[in-house]
Design a protein around this motif. Structure first.
Motif, PDB file in Angstrom:
ATOM      1  N   PHE A  10     108.367  37.707  22.908  1.00 41.59           N
ATOM      2  CA  PHE A  10     108.075  36.429  23.504  1.00 41.59           C
ATOM      3  C   PHE A  10     109.319  35.772  23.921  1.00 41.59           C
ATOM      4  O   PHE A  10     110.263  35.870  23.249  1.00 41.59           O
ATOM      5  CB  PHE A  10     107.320  35.514  22.387  1.00 41.59           C
ATOM      6  CG  PHE A  10     106.134  36.092  21.651  1.00 41.59           C
ATOM      7  CD1 PHE A  10     104.874  36.354  22.386  1.00 41.59           C
ATOM      8  CD2 PHE A  10     106.164  36.578  20.340  1.00 41.59           C
ATOM      9  CE1 PHE A  10     103.836  36.782  21.965  1.00 41.59           C
ATOM     10  CE2 PHE A  10     104.961  37.343  19.648  1.00 41.59           C
ATOM     11  CZ  PHE A  10     103.927  37.306  20.534  1.00 41.59           C
ATOM     12  N   CYS A  11     109.207  34.959  25.275  1.00 38.52           N
ATOM     13  CA  CYS A  11     109.957  34.099  25.540  1.00 38.52           C
ATOM     14  C   CYS A  11     109.628  32.726  26.048  1.00 38.52           C
ATOM     15  O   CYS A  11     108.354  32.730  26.057  1.00 38.52           O
ATOM     16  CB  CYS A  11     110.686  34.661  26.558  1.00 38.52           C
ATOM     17  SG  CYS A  11     111.781  36.125  26.194  1.00 38.52           S
ATOM     18  N   SER A  12     110.465  31.629  25.818  1.00 41.05           N
ATOM     19  CA  SER A  12     109.827  30.319  26.345  1.00 41.05           C
ATOM     20  C   SER A  12     109.795  30.411  27.817  1.00 41.05           C
ATOM     21  O   SER A  12     108.799  29.747  28.156  1.00 41.05           O
ATOM     22  CB  SER A  12     110.905  29.424  26.079  1.00 41.05           C
ATOM     23  OG  SER A  12     111.251  29.306  24.841  1.00 41.05           O
ATOM     24  N   SER A  13     110.496  31.022  28.465  1.00 42.33           N
ATOM     25  CA  SER A  13     110.211  31.182  29.939  1.00 42.33           C
ATOM     26  C   SER A  13     111.052  32.491  30.457  1.00 42.33           C
ATOM     27  O   SER A  13     111.821  33.015  29.669  1.00 42.33           O
ATOM     28  CB  SER A  13     110.497  29.849  30.858  1.00 42.33           C
ATOM     29  OG  SER A  13     112.036  29.849  30.707  1.00 42.33           O
ATOM     30  N   LYS A  14     110.751  32.808  31.539  1.00 46.23           N
ATOM     31  CA  LYS A  14     111.655  33.960  31.999  1.00 46.23           C
ATOM     32  C   LYS A  14     112.814  33.816  32.688  1.00 46.23           C
ATOM     33  O   LYS A  14     112.894  33.071  33.535  1.00 46.23           O
ATOM     34  CB  LYS A  14     110.699  34.714  33.046  1.00 46.23           C
ATOM     35  CG  LYS A  14     109.909  35.992  32.908  1.00 46.23           C
ATOM     36  CD  LYS A  14     110.239  36.887  31.570  1.00 46.23           C
ATOM     37  CE  LYS A  14     110.363  38.351  32.026  1.00 46.23           C
ATOM     38  NZ  LYS A  14     110.874  39.117  30.673  1.00 46.23           N
ATOM     39  N   CYS A  15     113.985  34.535  32.483  1.00 48.54           N
ATOM     40  CA  CYS A  15     114.966  34.011  32.920  1.00 48.54           C
ATOM     41  C   CYS A  15     115.183  34.824  34.201  1.00 48.54           C
ATOM     42  O   CYS A  15     114.629  35.798  34.362  1.00 48.54           O
ATOM     43  CB  CYS A  15     116.213  34.490  32.143  1.00 48.54           C
ATOM     44  SG  CYS A  15     116.426  33.729  30.486  1.00 48.54           S
ATOM     45  N   ALA A  16     116.147  34.457  35.365  1.00 45.62           N
ATOM     46  CA  ALA A  16     115.973  34.835  36.484  1.00 45.62           C
ATOM     47  C   ALA A  16     116.354  36.427  36.936  1.00 45.62           C
ATOM     48  O   ALA A  16     115.828  37.246  37.792  1.00 45.62           O
ATOM     49  CB  ALA A  16     116.768  33.928  37.519  1.00 45.62           C
ATOM     50  N   TYR A  17     117.175  36.855  35.960  1.00 48.21           N
ATOM     51  CA  TYR A  17     117.693  38.020  35.952  1.00 48.21           C
ATOM     52  C   TYR A  17     117.139  39.079  35.192  1.00 48.21           C
ATOM     53  O   TYR A  17     117.304  40.336  34.969  1.00 48.21           O
ATOM     54  CB  TYR A  17     119.258  38.156  35.588  1.00 48.21           C
ATOM     55  CG  TYR A  17     119.491  37.728  34.257  1.00 48.21           C
ATOM     56  CD1 TYR A  17     119.456  36.310  33.793  1.00 48.21           C
ATOM     57  CD2 TYR A  17     119.636  38.546  33.096  1.00 48.21           C
ATOM     58  CE1 TYR A  17     119.729  35.772  32.560  1.00 48.21           C
ATOM     59  CE2 TYR A  17     119.834  38.071  32.019  1.00 48.21           C
ATOM     60  CZ  TYR A  17     119.863  36.675  31.779  1.00 48.21           C
ATOM     61  OH  TYR A  17     120.084  36.182  30.485  1.00 48.21           O
ATOM     62  N   CYS A  18     116.122  38.776  34.292  1.00 48.19           N
ATOM     63  CA  CYS A  18     115.725  39.569  33.242  1.00 48.19           C
ATOM     64  C   CYS A  18     114.751  40.646  33.568  1.00 48.19           C
ATOM     65  O   CYS A  18     114.055  40.528  34.433  1.00 48.19           O
ATOM     66  CB  CYS A  18     114.654  38.759  32.266  1.00 48.19           C
ATOM     67  SG  CYS A  18     114.159  39.711  30.883  1.00 48.19           S
ATOM     68  N   GLY A  19     115.203  41.864  33.032  1.00 50.68           N
ATOM     69  CA  GLY A  19     114.597  43.171  33.147  1.00 50.68           C
ATOM     70  C   GLY A  19     114.128  43.846  31.970  1.00 50.68           C
ATOM     71  O   GLY A  19     113.346  44.915  32.052  1.00 50.68           O
ATOM     72  N   GLY A  59     114.372  41.538  21.730  1.00 52.77           N
ATOM     73  CA  GLY A  59     113.389  40.948  22.380  1.00 52.77           C
ATOM     74  C   GLY A  59     113.686  40.848  23.762  1.00 52.77           C
ATOM     75  O   GLY A  59     114.586  41.685  24.498  1.00 52.77           O
ATOM     76  N   GLY A  60     112.976  39.867  24.461  1.00 54.44           N
ATOM     77  CA  GLY A  60     112.381  38.801  23.923  1.00 54.44           C
ATOM     78  C   GLY A  60     113.293  37.859  23.297  1.00 54.44           C
ATOM     79  O   GLY A  60     114.402  37.943  23.405  1.00 54.44           O
ATOM     80  N   THR A  61     112.633  37.029  22.515  1.00 53.72           N
ATOM     81  CA  THR A  61     113.442  35.759  21.875  1.00 53.72           C
ATOM     82  C   THR A  61     113.078  35.905  20.342  1.00 53.72           C
ATOM     83  O   THR A  61     112.020  35.077  20.050  1.00 53.72           O
ATOM     84  CB  THR A  61     113.251  34.511  22.533  1.00 53.72           C
ATOM     85  OG1 THR A  61     113.578  34.558  23.992  1.00 53.72           O
ATOM     86  CG2 THR A  61     114.244  33.481  22.033  1.00 53.72           C
ATOM     87  N   ALA A  93     119.243  35.455  19.500  1.00 50.70           N
ATOM     88  CA  ALA A  93     118.656  34.253  19.291  1.00 50.70           C
ATOM     89  C   ALA A  93     118.935  33.653  20.764  1.00 50.70           C
ATOM     90  O   ALA A  93     119.932  33.897  21.038  1.00 50.70           O
ATOM     91  CB  ALA A  93     119.267  33.412  18.205  1.00 50.70           C
ATOM     92  N   ASN A  94     118.273  32.549  21.197  1.00 47.66           N
ATOM     93  CA  ASN A  94     118.736  31.632  22.302  1.00 47.66           C
ATOM     94  C   ASN A  94     119.022  30.523  21.839  1.00 47.66           C
ATOM     95  O   ASN A  94     118.349  29.699  21.085  1.00 47.66           O
ATOM     96  CB  ASN A  94     117.365  31.930  23.334  1.00 47.66           C
ATOM     97  CG  ASN A  94     117.502  33.167  24.119  1.00 47.66           C
ATOM     98  OD1 ASN A  94     118.704  33.849  24.249  1.00 47.66           O
ATOM     99  ND2 ASN A  94     116.255  33.515  24.655  1.00 47.66           N
ATOM    100  N   PRO A  95     120.172  29.754  22.401  1.00 44.33           N
ATOM    101  CA  PRO A  95     120.686  28.417  22.030  1.00 44.33           C
ATOM    102  C   PRO A  95     119.599  27.346  21.928  1.00 44.33           C
ATOM    103  O   PRO A  95     119.563  26.313  21.150  1.00 44.33           O
ATOM    104  CB  PRO A  95     121.534  28.135  22.959  1.00 44.33           C
ATOM    105  CG  PRO A  95     121.885  29.408  23.644  1.00 44.33           C
ATOM    106  CD  PRO A  95     120.923  30.553  23.409  1.00 44.33           C
TER     107      PRO A  95
HETATM  108  S1  SF4 Z   1     114.492  38.540  27.313  1.00 48.58           S
HETATM  109 FE1  SF4 Z   1     116.456  37.384  27.258  1.00 48.58          FE
HETATM  110  S2  SF4 Z   1     116.703  37.622  29.112  1.00 48.58           S
HETATM  111 FE2  SF4 Z   1     114.720  37.973  29.172  1.00 48.58          FE
HETATM  112  S3  SF4 Z   1     113.393  36.088  29.830  1.00 48.58           S
HETATM  113 FE3  SF4 Z   1     113.592  36.371  27.301  1.00 48.58          FE
HETATM  114  S4  SF4 Z   1     115.890  35.256  26.731  1.00 48.58           S
HETATM  115 FE4  SF4 Z   1     115.800  35.635  29.293  1.00 48.58          FE
END
Ligand code: SF4
Length: 377
Positions: A10-19, A59-61, A93-95
């Protein structure tokens, strides 16, 4: 000795570079947690009773999970496997996802290593990367992590960004040094085929990425980290003595590990297994089954594949390829082959040798993939 990886998708939203495999919604969280517990219990024999020395929540987050949810997962792990009391337990973790109270609760659960996705201490970089946090959140989160009692903290930084020049990248590293943390993972920005950033660049909406910038930044990185007494123990990883990631290092040493959750990989020393990269399929209808009834695919590795894998993984590390190990574990056929393939690379300055060890210097490491390919079976 073995390890456990848990993929929290799970993530709050998708980061632009995420693979990476993740979904930008928590809608299926309860179903996921139930399926995860089932998967853990159903694969209790995968490690053949080996003691678990590392647990890694990636993850994910993972920091999107509540303390009691992490507690429930850890409880199933402890009930199912033999976990070393000194195990390294890491949480990514994400800040933007953590308060001081959350961090205190996570530390109290026994999580003893935190990996925080800072990526940059500059807002223009963070906006380009599509991150949810800003530099102020990043600093606040690190201060809270320390206050909560975490000492073993690592952060991720990304270099080769078109929004950053050499000076800004150097200042990013200075910010890291000021924090006096024992570990850094620094990655060159890569354009993943399905990432938002790749499409944005194709459409001309944002600045393109130049490989030269990554080469320049990598040089600065290696130089500054060495000056500060950090060990460059893997292409992207630097640590103070004895503070390497025990979990990731075990991958490079071929230690067996079991991975739970969608897209997680496992390795038992002879075969590789990978779970479906689909939360929908993973949770199924409460039955954790895919359409063809299988949650994972697996492959038994041939000796030749194990050789290729050893070469690829070890060349990325400061430990390098041990020709004696190859001879002992795989036979002279493999050690001789590797030595013979290495000669022209050594002659051209692309590979280094110290007695029975083949390794890459900082400069050579940038081309590790191509060099490994030249040594493949
Ligand atoms: S996995 Fe990491 S890089 Fe990808 S969307 Fe989630 S926080 Fe962003």
């Amino acid at each position: 000795m073995s390890g456990i990886y848990i993929h929290i998708p799970f993530c709050s939203s998708k980061c632009a570079y995420c693979g990476f495999y993740s979904v930008p919604t928590l809608k299926r969280k309860a179903a996921f947690l139930e399926s995860l517990k089932q998967e853990i219990v159903s694969r209790k024999d995968y490690l053949h009773g080996e003691k678990v020395e590392t647990i890694y929540f990636g993850g994910g987050t993972p920091s999107l999970l509540k303390g009691e949810e992490l507690h429930a997962i850890l409880k199933v792990l402890y009930d199912t496997f033999e976990i070393d009391p000194q195990a390294e337990i890491t949480l990514e973790a994400n800040p933007d996802t953590l308060s001081l109270d959350d961090l205190v609760a996570i530390r109290a659960l026994g999580v003893n290593r935190l990996s925080i996705g800072i990526q940059s201490f500059f807002d223009n970089d963070l906006q380009y990367l599509g991150r949810r946090h800003n530099s102020q959140h990043a600093r606040q989160c690190l201060a809270w992590a320390k206050e909560a009692g975490f000492e073993n903290i690592t952060i991720d930084l990304i270099y080769g960004l078109p929004t950053s020049d050499a000076e800004q990248w150097s200042r990013n590293l200075e910010c890291f040094f000021e924090l006096e943390l024992p570990h850094l993972s620094a990655y060159a920005l890569t354009l993943e085929p399905n990432a938002i950033l790749t499409k944005q660049i194709e459409m001309g909406k944002v600045q393109p990425v130049h490989e030269d910038d990554a080469v320049r930044d990598y040089g600065i990185l290696c130089q500054k980290m060495a000056q500060q007494g950090f060990l460059h123990y893997e292409i992207s990883n630097f640590c103070k003595p004895e503070r390497h990631s025990r979990h990731n290092t075990s991958y490079w040493f071929g230690t067996p590990y079991v991975g739970f959750g969608p897209s997680a990989h496992s390795y038992d020393g002879l075969s590789r297994q990978w779970n479906v990269s689909s939360l929908e399929q993973y949770v199924g209808n409460g039955k954790r089954s895919t359409e063809n009834g299988k949650l994972f695919e697996s492959e038994r590795l041939t000796l030749e594949q194990r050789y290729d894998e050893y070469v690829m993984l070890r060349l990325r590390t400061m430990w390098g390829i041990d020709l004696q190990y190859l001879k002992r574990e795989m036979g002279e056929r493999f050690s001789s082959y590797c030595e013979q393939k290495a000669q022209p690379l050594i002659a051209h300055g692309r590979l280094s040798q110290n007695r029975e060890i083949l390794y890459l210097t900082d400069e050579q490491m940038l081309f590790a993939d191509g060099i490994a390919e030249a040594l493949f079976w």
